[in-house]
Design a protein around this motif. Structure first.
Motif, PDB file in Angstrom:
ATOM      1  N   GLY A   1       2.509   1.030 -11.069  1.00  0.00           N
ATOM      2  CA  GLY A   1       1.730   2.419 -10.511  1.00  0.00           C
ATOM      3  C   GLY A   1       2.249   2.782  -9.101  1.00  0.00           C
ATOM      4  N   LEU A   2       3.619   2.620  -8.994  1.00  0.00           N
ATOM      5  CA  LEU A   2       4.233   3.215  -7.634  1.00  0.00           C
ATOM      6  C   LEU A   2       5.235   4.266  -7.777  1.00  0.00           C
ATOM      7  CD1 LEU A   2       4.523   3.023  -4.411  1.00  0.00           C
ATOM      8  CD2 LEU A   2       6.353   1.089  -5.042  1.00  0.00           C
ATOM      9  N   ARG A   3       5.100   5.278  -7.352  1.00  0.00           N
ATOM     10  CA  ARG A   3       6.169   6.238  -7.485  1.00  0.00           C
ATOM     11  C   ARG A   3       7.513   6.029  -6.805  1.00  0.00           C
ATOM     12  NH1 ARG A   3       5.413  12.749  -7.895  1.00  0.00           N
ATOM     13  NH2 ARG A   3       7.523  13.221  -8.717  1.00  0.00           N
ATOM     14  N   VAL A   4       8.505   5.671  -7.555  1.00  0.00           N
ATOM     15  CA  VAL A   4       9.783   5.559  -6.997  1.00  0.00           C
ATOM     16  C   VAL A   4      10.727   6.670  -7.131  1.00  0.00           C
ATOM     17  CG1 VAL A   4      11.975   4.011  -7.494  1.00  0.00           C
ATOM     18  CG2 VAL A   4       9.541   2.803  -7.833  1.00  0.00           C
ATOM     19  N   LEU A   5      11.249   7.140  -5.999  1.00  0.00           N
ATOM     20  CA  LEU A   5      12.321   8.085  -6.090  1.00  0.00           C
ATOM     21  C   LEU A   5      13.552   7.543  -6.094  1.00  0.00           C
ATOM     22  CD1 LEU A   5      12.400  11.442  -5.396  1.00  0.00           C
ATOM     23  CD2 LEU A   5      12.607  10.682  -3.154  1.00  0.00           C
ATOM     24  N   ARG A   6      14.396   8.059  -6.799  1.00  0.00           N
ATOM     25  CA  ARG A   6      15.915   7.952  -6.839  1.00  0.00           C
ATOM     26  C   ARG A   6      16.575   8.223  -5.412  1.00  0.00           C
ATOM     27  NH1 ARG A   6      17.037  11.186 -12.387  1.00  0.00           N
ATOM     28  NH2 ARG A   6      15.848   9.619 -13.931  1.00  0.00           N
TER      29      ARG A   6
ATOM     30  N   GLU B  75       5.109  14.346   4.566  1.00  0.00           N
ATOM     31  CA  GLU B  75       5.186  15.449   3.592  1.00  0.00           C
ATOM     32  C   GLU B  75       6.193  15.269   2.746  1.00  0.00           C
ATOM     33  OE1 GLU B  75       4.884  18.390   1.113  1.00  0.00           O
ATOM     34  OE2 GLU B  75       3.314  18.090   2.806  1.00  0.00           O
ATOM     35  N   THR B  76       6.076  15.119   1.520  1.00  0.00           N
ATOM     36  CA  THR B  76       7.117  14.777   0.435  1.00  0.00           C
ATOM     37  C   THR B  76       6.844  15.826  -0.711  1.00  0.00           C
ATOM     38  OG1 THR B  76       5.797  13.290  -0.825  1.00  0.00           O
ATOM     39  CG2 THR B  76       7.111  12.264   1.078  1.00  0.00           C
ATOM     40  N   GLY B  77       6.015  16.966  -0.553  1.00  0.00           N
ATOM     41  CA  GLY B  77       6.051  17.777  -1.810  1.00  0.00           C
ATOM     42  C   GLY B  77       7.458  18.444  -2.061  1.00  0.00           C
ATOM     43  N   TRP B  78       8.453  18.607  -1.090  1.00  0.00           N
ATOM     44  CA  TRP B  78       9.585  19.150  -1.436  1.00  0.00           C
ATOM     45  C   TRP B  78      10.390  18.336  -2.035  1.00  0.00           C
ATOM     46  CZ3 TRP B  78      14.099  17.069   1.319  1.00  0.00           C
ATOM     47  CH2 TRP B  78      13.712  16.178   2.017  1.00  0.00           C
ATOM     48  N   LEU B  79      10.413  16.886  -1.911  1.00  0.00           N
ATOM     49  CA  LEU B  79      10.884  15.921  -2.637  1.00  0.00           C
ATOM     50  C   LEU B  79      10.744  15.769  -3.969  1.00  0.00           C
ATOM     51  CD1 LEU B  79      11.605  13.168   0.090  1.00  0.00           C
ATOM     52  CD2 LEU B  79      13.638  14.250  -1.102  1.00  0.00           C
ATOM     53  N   THR B  80       9.314  15.749  -4.137  1.00  0.00           N
ATOM     54  CA  THR B  80       9.060  15.190  -5.512  1.00  0.00           C
ATOM     55  C   THR B  80       8.648  16.437  -6.635  1.00  0.00           C
ATOM     56  OG1 THR B  80       6.689  14.740  -4.687  1.00  0.00           O
ATOM     57  CG2 THR B  80       8.124  13.123  -4.449  1.00  0.00           C
TER      58      THR B  80
ATOM     59  N   GLY C 131       0.636  -1.254  -0.068  1.00  0.00           N
ATOM     60  CA  GLY C 131      -0.023   0.002  -0.009  1.00  0.00           C
ATOM     61  C   GLY C 131       0.670   1.197  -0.008  1.00  0.00           C
ATOM     62  N   LEU C 132       2.184   1.277  -0.266  1.00  0.00           N
ATOM     63  CA  LEU C 132       2.932   2.425  -0.258  1.00  0.00           C
ATOM     64  C   LEU C 132       2.603   3.217  -1.419  1.00  0.00           C
ATOM     65  CD1 LEU C 132       4.534   0.705   2.060  1.00  0.00           C
ATOM     66  CD2 LEU C 132       6.577   1.753   1.186  1.00  0.00           C
ATOM     67  N   GLU C 133       2.676   4.568  -1.444  1.00  0.00           N
ATOM     68  CA  GLU C 133       2.576   5.356  -2.427  1.00  0.00           C
ATOM     69  C   GLU C 133       3.862   5.856  -3.060  1.00  0.00           C
ATOM     70  OE1 GLU C 133      -1.487   8.218  -2.088  1.00  0.00           O
ATOM     71  OE2 GLU C 133      -0.422   7.647   0.129  1.00  0.00           O
ATOM     72  N   LEU C 134       4.742   6.009  -2.335  1.00  0.00           N
ATOM     73  CA  LEU C 134       6.191   6.465  -2.487  1.00  0.00           C
ATOM     74  C   LEU C 134       7.223   5.403  -1.945  1.00  0.00           C
ATOM     75  CD1 LEU C 134       7.911   8.642  -4.097  1.00  0.00           C
ATOM     76  CD2 LEU C 134       7.668   9.826  -2.041  1.00  0.00           C
ATOM     77  N   LEU C 135       8.012   5.049  -2.947  1.00  0.00           N
ATOM     78  CA  LEU C 135       9.232   4.298  -2.437  1.00  0.00           C
ATOM     79  C   LEU C 135      10.476   4.847  -2.747  1.00  0.00           C
ATOM     80  CD1 LEU C 135      10.158   1.413  -0.904  1.00  0.00           C
ATOM     81  CD2 LEU C 135      10.361   0.771  -3.187  1.00  0.00           C
ATOM     82  N   ALA C 136      11.570   5.145  -1.718  1.00  0.00           N
ATOM     83  CA  ALA C 136      12.862   5.631  -2.335  1.00  0.00           C
ATOM     84  C   ALA C 136      13.767   4.375  -1.970  1.00  0.00           C
ATOM     85  CB  ALA C 136      13.468   6.694  -1.285  1.00  0.00           C
ATOM     86  N   LEU C 137      14.341   4.051  -3.229  1.00  0.00           N
ATOM     87  CA  LEU C 137      15.728   3.058  -3.145  1.00  0.00           C
ATOM     88  C   LEU C 137      16.809   3.557  -2.778  1.00  0.00           C
ATOM     89  CD1 LEU C 137      16.676   0.135  -3.529  1.00  0.00           C
ATOM     90  CD2 LEU C 137      16.851   0.691  -6.016  1.00  0.00           C
ATOM     91  N   THR C 138      17.544   3.442  -1.776  1.00  0.00           N
ATOM     92  CA  THR C 138      18.751   4.264  -1.369  1.00  0.00           C
ATOM     93  C   THR C 138      19.897   3.099  -1.057  1.00  0.00           C
ATOM     94  OG1 THR C 138      17.838   3.973   1.309  1.00  0.00           O
ATOM     95  CG2 THR C 138      17.500   5.916  -0.178  1.00  0.00           C
ATOM     96  N   ASP C 139      20.107   2.314  -2.193  1.00  0.00           N
ATOM     97  CA  ASP C 139      21.150   1.419  -2.001  1.00  0.00           C
ATOM     98  C   ASP C 139      22.359   1.998  -1.644  1.00  0.00           C
ATOM     99  OD1 ASP C 139      20.318  -1.139  -2.339  1.00  0.00           O
ATOM    100  OD2 ASP C 139      19.915  -0.522  -4.473  1.00  0.00           O
TER     101      ASP C 139
ATOM    102  N   GLU D  25      12.746   1.916 -11.136  1.00  0.00           N
ATOM    103  CA  GLU D  25      12.057   2.962 -11.782  1.00  0.00           C
ATOM    104  C   GLU D  25      10.974   2.403 -12.718  1.00  0.00           C
ATOM    105  OE1 GLU D  25      14.043   7.168 -11.772  1.00  0.00           O
ATOM    106  OE2 GLU D  25      15.228   5.813 -12.713  1.00  0.00           O
ATOM    107  N   ALA D  26      11.686   1.618 -13.501  1.00  0.00           N
ATOM    108  CA  ALA D  26      10.846   0.864 -14.693  1.00  0.00           C
ATOM    109  C   ALA D  26       9.782  -0.178 -13.849  1.00  0.00           C
ATOM    110  CB  ALA D  26      11.857  -0.337 -15.269  1.00  0.00           C
ATOM    111  N   ALA D  27      10.089  -0.646 -12.736  1.00  0.00           N
ATOM    112  CA  ALA D  27       9.136  -1.524 -12.053  1.00  0.00           C
ATOM    113  C   ALA D  27       8.015  -0.446 -11.608  1.00  0.00           C
ATOM    114  CB  ALA D  27       9.800  -2.507 -11.019  1.00  0.00           C
ATOM    115  N   GLY D  28       8.274   0.420 -10.957  1.00  0.00           N
ATOM    116  CA  GLY D  28       7.516   1.219 -10.469  1.00  0.00           C
ATOM    117  C   GLY D  28       6.293   1.703 -11.558  1.00  0.00           C
ATOM    118  N   GLN D  29       6.762   1.965 -12.797  1.00  0.00           N
ATOM    119  CA  GLN D  29       6.105   2.487 -13.799  1.00  0.00           C
ATOM    120  C   GLN D  29       5.273   1.603 -14.192  1.00  0.00           C
ATOM    121  OE1 GLN D  29       8.728   3.994 -16.792  1.00  0.00           O
ATOM    122  NE2 GLN D  29       9.099   5.849 -16.033  1.00  0.00           N
ATOM    123  N   ALA D  30       5.769   0.281 -14.038  1.00  0.00           N
ATOM    124  CA  ALA D  30       4.773  -0.860 -14.557  1.00  0.00           C
ATOM    125  C   ALA D  30       3.546  -1.130 -13.610  1.00  0.00           C
ATOM    126  CB  ALA D  30       5.562  -2.136 -14.649  1.00  0.00           C
TER     127      ALA D  30
END
Length: 270
Positions: A57-62, A263-268, A31-39, A50-55
């Protein structure tokens, strides 16, 4: 904009259990709306995530997590950057890890643990080699019960700290992310091990370099620590981030993906 997010996760591109696409699908399923992958120190998993997120419908943040040299657990999180701007620093980080793996093997052999680089590299699957890969090799060999014991007895000790690798200073980490168009957060401040006064001084210093936020919400923070970090964020005009530091149950069995209202508007924005 308030969204359900986890802004601190790891994939198999560094030391996590799941491939980037698997991690994204898992986050979507929870149920997440935004995920950041921070390896750690690598951008390699971002295109797949990012490709999986587009497929799905989940927003992925670099994202990325960089280790800074001032303290062994001083980590800097970067978000929303232009990847080419971080590539040179990440390559230096990767080269440092590649050089360190030989010293870790020698260190563990001194302790009577006969591991080979081949088995550690097989666990890493061709990705950047990190301590959890050595821990999993120890578990496979029966030297320890689980990853936690591997870290407690060998990989997170004062003696282990003599095994150095290249790390940039915190200012370089912050300014490199900022120059690449990204935003910066101080990761899990409790891990740095500083008392409140020195930690505040560090936050003030990092804010001067361009720090944007503090990771106030984190599974291991006590209520008192969380309240202090929130006060620091307010005092120095910083945003608030949070995340699970999810690696997968094989690596960190006690950590699940977070579902934080942030609150993530400043990020996205943009």
């Amino acid at each position: 904009m308030i969204v359900t997010a986890d802004l601190h996760t790891h994939s198999a591109a560094s030391d996590g259990q799941y491939a980037p696409a698997e991690l994204v699908r898992l986050a979507k399923g929870q149920g997440l709306e935004l995920l950041a992958l921070t390896d750690h120190d690598t951008l390699d998993g971002l295109p797949e995530a990012e490709a999986a997120g587009q497929a799905c419908g989940l927003r992925v943040l670099r994202g990325i997590e960089l280790g800074a040299k001032e303290y062994s657990h001083l980590h800097i999180l970067g978000y929303g950057f232009n990847p080419p701007g971080l590539a040179p620093l990440c390559q230096k980080m990767k080269d440092g890890r590649d050089e360190r793996k030989y010293r870790i093997i020698d260190f563990l052999r001194e302790k009577g643990l006969e591991l080979t680089l081949e088995e550690v590299e097989e666990i890493a699957g061709g990705n950047i080699i990190a301590r959890p890969h050595f821990a999993q090799a120890m578990v496979r060999r029966g030297y320890v019960r689980d990853n936690r014991e591997a870290f407690d007895r060998y990989l997170d000790t004062d003696e282990y700290q003599r095994i150095e690798r290249f790390k940039a200073d915190a200012r370089t980490c912050v300014e490199t992310i900022k120059s690449a168009g990204g935003k910066v957060s101080l990761a899990h401040p409790y891990q740095i091990g500083l008392e409140d006064g020195p930690l505040e001084a560090l936050v003030k210093e990092l804010a001067g370099y361009g720090l944007d936020a503090i990771e106030c919400y984190y599974p291991k923070h006590t209520p008192a620590q969380e309240a202090f970090y929130l006060r620091l964020a307010e005092k120095y005009g910083l945003h608030v981030t949070g995340g699970s530091d999810f690696h997968g149950p094989r690596v960190k069995p006690d950590i699940r993906l977070a579902a934080l209202e942030l609150e993530t508007g400043w990020l996205t924005e943009g």
